[in-house]
Write an enzyme that holds these catalytic residues in place. Structure first.
Site, mmCIF file in Angstrom:
data_model
loop_
_atom_site.group_PDB
_atom_site.id
_atom_site.type_symbol
_atom_site.label_atom_id
_atom_site.label_comp_id
_atom_site.label_asym_id
_atom_site.label_seq_id
_atom_site.Cartn_x
_atom_site.Cartn_y
_atom_site.Cartn_z
ATOM 1 N N THR A 42 0.819 -1.221 0.000
ATOM 2 C CA THR A 42 0.000 0.000 0.000
ATOM 3 C C THR A 42 0.841 1.253 0.000
ATOM 4 O O THR A 42 0.456 2.268 -0.579
ATOM 5 C CB THR A 42 -0.920 -0.013 1.240
ATOM 6 O OG1 THR A 42 -1.845 -1.070 1.080
ATOM 7 C CG2 THR A 42 -1.667 1.285 1.418
ATOM 8 N N TYR A 56 -8.223 0.163 -3.003
ATOM 9 C CA TYR A 56 -7.250 0.829 -3.887
ATOM 10 C C TYR A 56 -6.375 -0.258 -4.515
ATOM 11 O O TYR A 56 -6.539 -1.450 -4.238
ATOM 12 C CB TYR A 56 -6.381 1.807 -3.086
ATOM 13 C CG TYR A 56 -5.790 1.168 -1.851
ATOM 14 C CD1 TYR A 56 -6.421 1.290 -0.609
ATOM 15 C CD2 TYR A 56 -4.653 0.361 -1.925
ATOM 16 C CE1 TYR A 56 -5.918 0.663 0.518
ATOM 17 C CE2 TYR A 56 -4.154 -0.285 -0.815
ATOM 18 C CZ TYR A 56 -4.788 -0.132 0.406
ATOM 19 O OH TYR A 56 -4.304 -0.768 1.525
ATOM 20 N N SER A 89 1.642 -7.696 -0.654
ATOM 21 C CA SER A 89 2.422 -8.634 0.166
ATOM 22 C C SER A 89 1.700 -9.932 0.518
ATOM 23 O O SER A 89 2.328 -10.883 0.979
ATOM 24 C CB SER A 89 2.885 -7.958 1.451
ATOM 25 O OG SER A 89 1.820 -7.835 2.380
ATOM 26 N N THR A 122 1.582 -4.375 4.233
ATOM 27 C CA THR A 122 1.446 -4.632 5.670
ATOM 28 C C THR A 122 0.895 -6.016 5.969
ATOM 29 O O THR A 122 1.063 -6.526 7.074
ATOM 30 C CB THR A 122 0.516 -3.594 6.315
ATOM 31 O OG1 THR A 122 -0.757 -3.653 5.656
ATOM 32 C CG2 THR A 122 1.104 -2.195 6.196
ATOM 33 N N ASP A 123 0.232 -6.657 4.976
ATOM 34 C CA ASP A 123 -0.394 -7.955 5.262
ATOM 35 C C ASP A 123 0.605 -8.984 5.785
ATOM 36 O O ASP A 123 0.287 -9.710 6.721
ATOM 37 C CB ASP A 123 -1.063 -8.513 4.002
ATOM 38 C CG ASP A 123 -2.353 -7.783 3.676
ATOM 39 O OD1 ASP A 123 -3.070 -8.220 2.758
ATOM 40 O OD2 ASP A 123 -2.611 -6.756 4.337
ATOM 41 N N LYS A 195 0.245 -7.422 12.863
ATOM 42 C CA LYS A 195 -0.782 -6.526 12.328
ATOM 43 C C LYS A 195 -2.088 -6.909 13.023
ATOM 44 O O LYS A 195 -2.564 -8.036 12.903
ATOM 45 C CB LYS A 195 -0.902 -6.682 10.815
ATOM 46 C CG LYS A 195 -1.944 -5.753 10.185
ATOM 47 C CD LYS A 195 -1.964 -5.866 8.671
ATOM 48 C CE LYS A 195 -3.001 -4.931 8.052
ATOM 49 N NZ LYS A 195 -3.007 -5.008 6.563
ATOM 50 N N GLU A 316 -1.891 -28.947 26.844
ATOM 51 C CA GLU A 316 -3.119 -29.486 26.222
ATOM 52 C C GLU A 316 -2.861 -30.763 25.423
ATOM 53 O O GLU A 316 -3.746 -31.293 24.770
ATOM 54 C CB GLU A 316 -3.720 -28.417 25.302
ATOM 55 C CG GLU A 316 -4.354 -27.270 26.052
ATOM 56 C CD GLU A 316 -5.559 -27.713 26.889
ATOM 57 O OE1 GLU A 316 -5.796 -27.089 27.951
ATOM 58 O OE2 GLU A 316 -6.220 -28.705 26.511
HETATM 59 N N1 DGL Z 1 -2.497 -5.850 -0.301
HETATM 60 C C1 DGL Z 1 -2.006 -5.466 1.002
HETATM 61 C C2 DGL Z 1 -0.483 -5.686 1.083
HETATM 62 O O1 DGL Z 1 0.211 -5.414 0.093
HETATM 63 C C3 DGL Z 1 -2.292 -4.034 1.256
HETATM 64 C C4 DGL Z 1 -2.071 -3.701 2.694
HETATM 65 C C5 DGL Z 1 -0.931 -2.721 2.896
HETATM 66 O O2 DGL Z 1 0.143 -2.800 2.254
HETATM 67 O O3 DGL Z 1 -1.128 -1.907 3.794
HETATM 68 O O4 DGL Z 1 -0.018 -6.101 2.147
#
Ligand code: DGL
Length: 359
Positions: A42, A56, A89, A122-123, A195, A316
């Site tokens: 992103t 987006y 990502s 961020t993923d 995250k 467990e």
């Molecule tokens: N498609 C997600 C990624 O590339 C978008 C999320 C982001 O980068 O904040 O991880």
């Protein structure tokens, strides 16, 4: 009267000279050399309108554009950019990680590189960060950074996140801290950050073990460090690796079955992360499938879907008897990374359990 005027002029002149020399001294302070490795996400995304903060397109803006959008970078470091990949990502693969890890190690071995910033979606940022935490062979700072809003959005967080990340990577204070994630003015260790929100700018948290610092007023402030081994203390080496062992994750839930587990094992998984309910509990219907997989030589790691806390060995499940490994405090996606690297060294479950208590 004349004597008084002369004194005032002398004080003013001295003040001006002092100020000029301080500014000249500051300008003479050597800026660190930071290489930005861009992978997409992103932070490199763009949306249809300035209010598009979801829906987006990620990974559309190149690294030189990212750098040009933040001219202030030149005040905190000498910056170079490389476009390593251009992907969202969620599509990161083991092969991407090996390419990135080898490039990071090659750059950090150069005397003219003082630190690295990796712009990333961020993923899976927490996963790439932890992988690098286990394979980077340098004390020099490596900082992952992303954005929760695309560059075209009102209050886009990418530019300030990138500025902070470069400032951190160029700082002496960041040396030896392991791979870090810098988001929303916070500094997190790669091992413990996750995250925790699908879309808000403060999504990255180290909930219980705590983030390691802040970035404020163009400076990093550290308050703690991880006690676990990383970077130069690692026993893992990817220099000659072309692939990583196949490790898959099965997710625990009420009424779970073994269809996914059996398919992963049939597909040749060398390891299975069981992200169980609670303290890594295994459903009665699923336990035979795990035991059978272990008997075939597949390494089994009990993790939890919960997200916080220690996964108790012999809690467990009777791990000693079943020859299972437990994930300590690593979440399932990070346990998968450590198990993949562990399996490049050994198949011995006791040696692998030690690794989960070491990294
Ligand atoms: N498609 C997600 C990624 O590339 C978008 C999320 C982001 O980068 O904040 O991880």
């Amino acid at each position: 009267m004349l004597r008084k005027k002369f004194t005032h002029y002398f004080i003013a002149l001295f003040g001006a000279l002092f100020l000029l020399s301080a500014q000249a001294e500051q300008a003479a302070v050597k800026l660190g050399n930071v290489t930005i490795l861009a992978t997409g996400g992103t932070i490199a995304g763009s949306g249809a309108t300035s209010t598009t903060t979801v829906g987006y397109t990620a990974a559309t803006v190149g690294v030189q554009q990212l750098i040009a959008a933040v001219p202030e970078l030149a005040k905190v470091a000498n910056v170079k950019g490389e476009q390593v990949f251009q992907i969202a990502s969620e599509s990161m693969t083991n092969e991407h990680w090996l390419t990135l890890g080898k490039r990071v190690n090659a750059l950090l071995a150069q005397n003219d590189v003082d630190g690295i910033v990796i712009t990333h979606g961020t993923d899976t940022m927490e996963e790439t960060a932890y992988f690098l935490n286990l394979v980077v062979k340098s004390k020099k700072p490596v900082v992952l950074v992303g954005a929760m809003r695309p560059s075209t959005a009102l209050s886009a967080d990418g530019p300030i996140n990138l500025y902070n990340a470069v400032l951190l990577a160029a700082s002496q204070e960041a040396v030896g801290k392991g791979v870090m994630v810098a988001m929303a003015d916070q500094i997190h260790s790669a091992r413990d950050v996750s995250k925790t929100n699908t879309s808000t700018p403060d999504a990255f948290k180290t909930s219980e073990l705590g983030m390691i610092g802040y970035i404020q007023g163009n400076k990093p402030f550290f308050y703690r460090v991880s006690t676990r081994k990383h970077t130069t203390e690692t026993e893992f080496d990817i220099a000659n690796l072309q692939s990583l062992p196949q490790v898959d994750i099965v997710y625990g839930y009420a009424n779970m079955n073994t269809v996914a587990l059996d398919a992963f094992v049939a597909n040749g998984a060398k390891g299975i992360i069981h992200a169980g309910t609670g303290d890594g509990s295994v459903a009665a219907k699923v336990k035979p499938g795990l035991v059978a997989a272990r008997k075939k030589g597949t390494l089994i790691v009990r993790a939890s879907r919960v997200g916080q806390g220690i996964l108790a060995r012999n809690g467990e499940a009777n791990d000693d008897e079943l020859d299972f490994v437990v994930s300590d405090t690593l979440n399932a996606q990070k346990a998968r990374i450590l198990l993949m690297l562990a399996l490049t060294k050994t198949n011995d479950s006791k040696a692998i359990q030690r690794m989960f208590y070491t990294y």
